[in-house]
Write a protein that holds these residues in place. Sequence first.
Motif, PDB file in Angstrom:
ATOM      1  N   GLN D 107       0.698  -1.259   0.047  1.00  5.72           N
ATOM      2  CA  GLN D 107      -0.162  -0.079   0.074  1.00  5.72           C
ATOM      3  C   GLN D 107       0.903   1.155  -0.038  1.00  5.72           C
ATOM      4  O   GLN D 107       0.486   2.139  -0.629  1.00  5.72           O
ATOM      5  N   TYR D 108       1.945   1.155   0.596  1.00  4.72           N
ATOM      6  CA  TYR D 108       2.833   2.303   0.697  1.00  4.72           C
ATOM      7  C   TYR D 108       3.456   2.704  -0.726  1.00  4.72           C
ATOM      8  O   TYR D 108       3.758   3.524  -1.029  1.00  4.72           O
ATOM      9  N   PHE D 109       4.086   1.531  -1.291  1.00  5.00           N
ATOM     10  CA  PHE D 109       4.463   1.619  -2.708  1.00  5.00           C
ATOM     11  C   PHE D 109       3.402   2.544  -3.723  1.00  5.00           C
ATOM     12  O   PHE D 109       3.802   3.253  -4.412  1.00  5.00           O
ATOM     13  N   VAL D 110       2.282   2.057  -3.530  1.00  3.06           N
ATOM     14  CA  VAL D 110       1.078   2.764  -4.121  1.00  3.06           C
ATOM     15  C   VAL D 110       1.186   4.164  -3.834  1.00  3.06           C
ATOM     16  O   VAL D 110       1.045   5.002  -4.537  1.00  3.06           O
ATOM     17  N   THR D 111       1.001   4.534  -2.555  1.00  4.36           N
ATOM     18  CA  THR D 111       1.040   5.907  -2.014  1.00  4.36           C
ATOM     19  C   THR D 111       1.935   6.636  -2.671  1.00  4.36           C
ATOM     20  O   THR D 111       1.860   7.871  -3.202  1.00  4.36           O
ATOM     21  N   LEU D 112       3.436   6.128  -2.611  1.00  5.42           N
ATOM     22  CA  LEU D 112       4.367   6.797  -2.982  1.00  5.42           C
ATOM     23  C   LEU D 112       4.345   6.988  -4.652  1.00  5.42           C
ATOM     24  O   LEU D 112       4.693   8.139  -4.983  1.00  5.42           O
ATOM     25  N   ALA D 113       4.021   6.141  -5.176  1.00  7.32           N
ATOM     26  CA  ALA D 113       3.627   6.065  -6.611  1.00  7.32           C
ATOM     27  C   ALA D 113       2.605   7.058  -7.110  1.00  7.32           C
ATOM     28  O   ALA D 113       2.774   7.946  -7.999  1.00  7.32           O
ATOM     29  N   MET D 114       1.849   7.348  -6.367  1.00  5.14           N
ATOM     30  CA  MET D 114       0.457   8.178  -6.674  1.00  5.14           C
ATOM     31  C   MET D 114       1.036   9.721  -6.164  1.00  5.14           C
ATOM     32  O   MET D 114       0.951  10.636  -7.100  1.00  5.14           O
ATOM     33  N   GLN D 115       1.983  10.139  -5.162  1.00  3.31           N
ATOM     34  CA  GLN D 115       2.602  10.962  -5.120  1.00  3.31           C
ATOM     35  C   GLN D 115       3.465  11.604  -6.216  1.00  3.31           C
ATOM     36  O   GLN D 115       3.737  12.593  -6.601  1.00  3.31           O
ATOM     37  N   GLN D 116       3.984  10.569  -6.910  1.00  4.65           N
ATOM     38  CA  GLN D 116       4.835  10.975  -8.002  1.00  4.65           C
ATOM     39  C   GLN D 116       4.208  10.960  -9.360  1.00  4.65           C
ATOM     40  O   GLN D 116       4.752  11.330 -10.358  1.00  4.65           O
ATOM     41  N   GLY D 117       2.812  10.918  -9.540  1.00  5.61           N
ATOM     42  CA  GLY D 117       2.157  11.013 -10.555  1.00  5.61           C
ATOM     43  C   GLY D 117       2.351   9.590 -11.299  1.00  5.61           C
ATOM     44  O   GLY D 117       2.001   9.889 -12.706  1.00  5.61           O
ATOM     45  N   MET D 118       2.695   8.642 -10.991  1.00  2.00           N
ATOM     46  CA  MET D 118       2.890   7.396 -11.597  1.00  2.00           C
ATOM     47  C   MET D 118       1.615   6.436 -11.770  1.00  2.00           C
ATOM     48  O   MET D 118       0.547   6.931 -11.097  1.00  2.00           O
ATOM     49  N   ILE D 119       1.593   5.576 -12.652  1.00  7.70           N
ATOM     50  CA  ILE D 119       0.539   4.863 -12.794  1.00  7.70           C
ATOM     51  C   ILE D 119       0.671   2.969 -12.409  1.00  7.70           C
ATOM     52  O   ILE D 119       1.602   2.740 -12.795  1.00  7.70           O
ATOM     53  N   TRP D 120      -0.050   2.808 -11.569  1.00  6.23           N
ATOM     54  CA  TRP D 120       0.376   1.272 -10.860  1.00  6.23           C
ATOM     55  C   TRP D 120      -0.471   0.331 -11.818  1.00  6.23           C
ATOM     56  O   TRP D 120      -1.454   0.263 -11.800  1.00  6.23           O
ATOM     57  N   VAL D 121       0.520  -0.740 -11.625  1.00  6.00           N
ATOM     58  CA  VAL D 121       0.028  -2.030 -12.210  1.00  6.00           C
ATOM     59  C   VAL D 121       0.391  -3.019 -11.261  1.00  6.00           C
ATOM     60  O   VAL D 121       1.271  -3.273 -10.704  1.00  6.00           O
ATOM     61  N   GLY D 122      -0.795  -3.833 -10.932  1.00  2.34           N
ATOM     62  CA  GLY D 122      -0.723  -4.749  -9.961  1.00  2.34           C
ATOM     63  C   GLY D 122      -0.405  -6.209 -10.356  1.00  2.34           C
ATOM     64  O   GLY D 122       0.014  -6.515 -11.686  1.00  2.34           O
ATOM     65  N   GLN D 123      -0.462  -7.317  -9.347  1.00  2.00           N
ATOM     66  CA  GLN D 123      -0.208  -8.575  -9.826  1.00  2.00           C
ATOM     67  C   GLN D 123      -1.491  -9.290 -10.157  1.00  2.00           C
ATOM     68  O   GLN D 123      -2.475  -9.084  -9.563  1.00  2.00           O
ATOM     69  N   THR D 124      -1.349 -10.025 -11.382  1.00  2.00           N
ATOM     70  CA  THR D 124      -2.716 -10.679 -11.735  1.00  2.00           C
ATOM     71  C   THR D 124      -2.509 -12.126 -11.987  1.00  2.00           C
ATOM     72  O   THR D 124      -3.526 -12.703 -12.415  1.00  2.00           O
ATOM     73  N   GLU D 125      -1.379 -12.986 -11.371  1.00  2.00           N
ATOM     74  CA  GLU D 125      -1.624 -14.316 -11.650  1.00  2.00           C
ATOM     75  C   GLU D 125      -2.494 -14.739 -10.699  1.00  2.00           C
ATOM     76  O   GLU D 125      -2.569 -14.349  -9.417  1.00  2.00           O
ATOM     77  N   THR D 126      -3.242 -15.817 -10.980  1.00  2.00           N
ATOM     78  CA  THR D 126      -4.024 -16.400 -10.096  1.00  2.00           C
ATOM     79  C   THR D 126      -3.459 -17.761  -9.461  1.00  2.00           C
ATOM     80  O   THR D 126      -2.569 -18.482  -9.960  1.00  2.00           O
ATOM     81  N   ASN D 127      -4.251 -18.176  -8.339  1.00  2.00           N
ATOM     82  CA  ASN D 127      -3.743 -19.312  -7.837  1.00  2.00           C
ATOM     83  C   ASN D 127      -4.586 -20.614  -7.839  1.00  2.00           C
ATOM     84  O   ASN D 127      -4.104 -22.199  -7.690  1.00  2.00           O
ATOM     85  N   GLU D 128      -5.561 -20.622  -8.397  1.00  2.00           N
ATOM     86  CA  GLU D 128      -6.384 -21.907  -8.775  1.00  2.00           C
ATOM     87  C   GLU D 128      -6.598 -22.870  -7.470  1.00  2.00           C
ATOM     88  O   GLU D 128      -6.552 -24.037  -7.654  1.00  2.00           O
ATOM     89  N   TYR D 129      -6.610 -21.990  -6.255  1.00  2.00           N
ATOM     90  CA  TYR D 129      -6.962 -22.870  -5.075  1.00  2.00           C
ATOM     91  C   TYR D 129      -5.692 -23.852  -4.627  1.00  2.00           C
ATOM     92  O   TYR D 129      -5.970 -24.648  -3.646  1.00  2.00           O
TER      93      TYR D 129
END
Lengths: 180, 180, 180, 180
Positions: D107-129
């Motif tokens: 969450q902090y990485f996101v907050t920092l990135a937003m202060q810097q005007g950056m665009i956030w890309v998350g993790q999308t691999e799934t675990n299938e249980y």
Amino acid sequence: MAKTAVVFHSGYGHTARVAEFVAKGAGADLVAIDADGNLTDAQWATLDAADAIIMGSPTYMGMVSWQFKKFADASSKKWFTLGWKNKVAGGFTCSASMSGDKLSTLQYFVTLAMQQGMIWVGQTETNEYKITEGLNRIGSFTGVMAQAGAMAPASEIAQGDLDTALAYGKRVAEVAAKLA
Amino acid sequence: MAKTAVVFHSGYGHTARVAEFVAKGAGADLVAIDADGNLTDAQWATLDAADAIIMGSPTYMGMVSWQFKKFADASSKKWFTLGWKNKVAGGFTCSASMSGDKLSTLQYFVTLAMQQGMIWVGQTETNEYKITEGLNRIGSFTGVMAQAGAMAPASEIAQGDLDTALAYGKRVAEVAAKLA
Amino acid sequence: MAKTAVVFHSGYGHTARVAEFVAKGAGADLVAIDADGNLTDAQWATLDAADAIIMGSPTYMGMVSWQFKKFADASSKKWFTLGWKNKVAGGFTCSASMSGDKLSTLQYFVTLAMQQGMIWVGQTETNEYKITEGLNRIGSFTGVMAQAGAMAPASEIAQGDLDTALAYGKRVAEVAAKLA
Amino acid sequence: MAKTAVVFHSGYGHTARVAEFVAKGAGADLVAIDADGNLTDAQWATLDAADAIIMGSPTYMGMVSWQFKKFADASSKKWFTLGWKNKVAGGFTCSASMSGDKLSTLQYFVTLAMQQGMIWVGQTETNEYKITEGLNRIGSFTGVMAQAGAMAPASEIAQGDLDTALAYGKRVAEVAAKLA
């Protein structure tokens, strides 16, 4: 040009007013969550077709309204298939105090967007130290924060907040256009 | 009466001023983290002896300053033995805009306190809708938020924020006295 | 002894099972939020009379369920008068993956408790490096995290999580007894 | 192809190992923050030239290490001019327990990135249980979570976490290429 949608819940019209400015900036369709937290099939289709979805909710008791959360829970249908993957996401909120827990609401929008595999675009207008008026007068980066006093009507939301909402809509749409 | 301590870092004197009001309200010892993020052994002993530790830091780039974080990392020595378990905890922060990411800083204070097994006491003064002045003018509940413009000296922190800091110190000390 | 209550929503019985262990540890009354997000007047009265309220919800789409949020929104009636001020608060959540966004749910419980002027007590059992089994196997401090696979019945929640829930209920009740 | 950089701090080599897999996936330059929280001018230049910056830190006491925070504070020079605006951002963390407070770090990485005007890309691999092994075994969406027991060497980070890191690097680079 990108297709954009603003999906929001508004309890008393304040968040709806901010939504209008975001939508104007983005050239977006407005998708209003109803008082029971529901969307019609046509509204879901609008979201499915959008390149960018910008989320809005009042901050009630430190978080999105339950109606917005009901929409978020219903969006789990998209989550199962990562149907919204790579859509652009953004968010805005409105509450009665300058800070309140508005950041908590914006953080949740990010969390939801990440679960959906979306790409988050924040707010980049700066204030240049004119605290309490002008663009980004509240000081928000993750998304847009707007404010109107507890008894104030939606018409009393500060112009600076509405201008920020307009600029934010434009920014999200521009990023979406590049990624579309 | 409870023994209380205010541990804080201040880059330019703003957070130090808020710390003074919190400490006055609580009857607390002031424990200033130095510019390298260090405390003396005597300062650590003050914290170890306290029934309540109230944490303060400016919000820099959306979070506590690195000096405060260095203190937090060094507090892992207490974590290994849960040496601070059941101490009362609280927190405050100061930054240039009304909201900024001050909530992010307060949330981290809570996270740190929880790792240490401490008990968190929040801010309970209400604003009664006098937005931008008076007690809790910013609207904060998890701890105290204070604000002074980017170029403003510490003397320009709003009186409402300082009054809130004073009342908060008093509240934390009262809860600590009950638990001591 | 302190009067404690566990207020929770459970969609499929998993969170309800964790709630039972928390309640057993605390000697608490169970207050189940219904499928529409409502409580009866008698349930509200139980919460009003409690010295400690421990909150529970599944983590759905990165946050408390909408039913829990509807309860939180309805609790604004207590907020207006700070009617729950100085009650002790705690929380727990359950979801399908080890981490998921369970911390997001616990953070919200804290935010809600702070708006209500409550005092937050976290989870202090340690794991001693027996990752994936035993007390606090998941590694949570702000409250209790429990886990059961997406298709697993409530009976498959790990014993370590349930033992943690039991110990946590006991801890919250002990703090509440001191403050009562 | 996009220019990408992985900026990270590692205390004992665990986060460095995850960083290598992220960098391999992204085709990124590795930018290691030193033990005093500093970067060389050449390292800052690498970040300035990058289309995407992926951030990594251990989770210490519920947050990025103080060395990473010192880097974040120093990045305020970029913030003043929004010099990193529209760069793509992402993040990863490693700690000893399955959940711990790793989400707090992301969450902090996101907050920092937003202060810097950056665009956030998350993790999308799934675990299938397949809980506890395989891609995204921990269950993380905002970024990558990795885990190795408190006394375990970096070589014992689960392969599933490293595979997730590799896939994440690839994803961030792909989004950056579209936006470049």
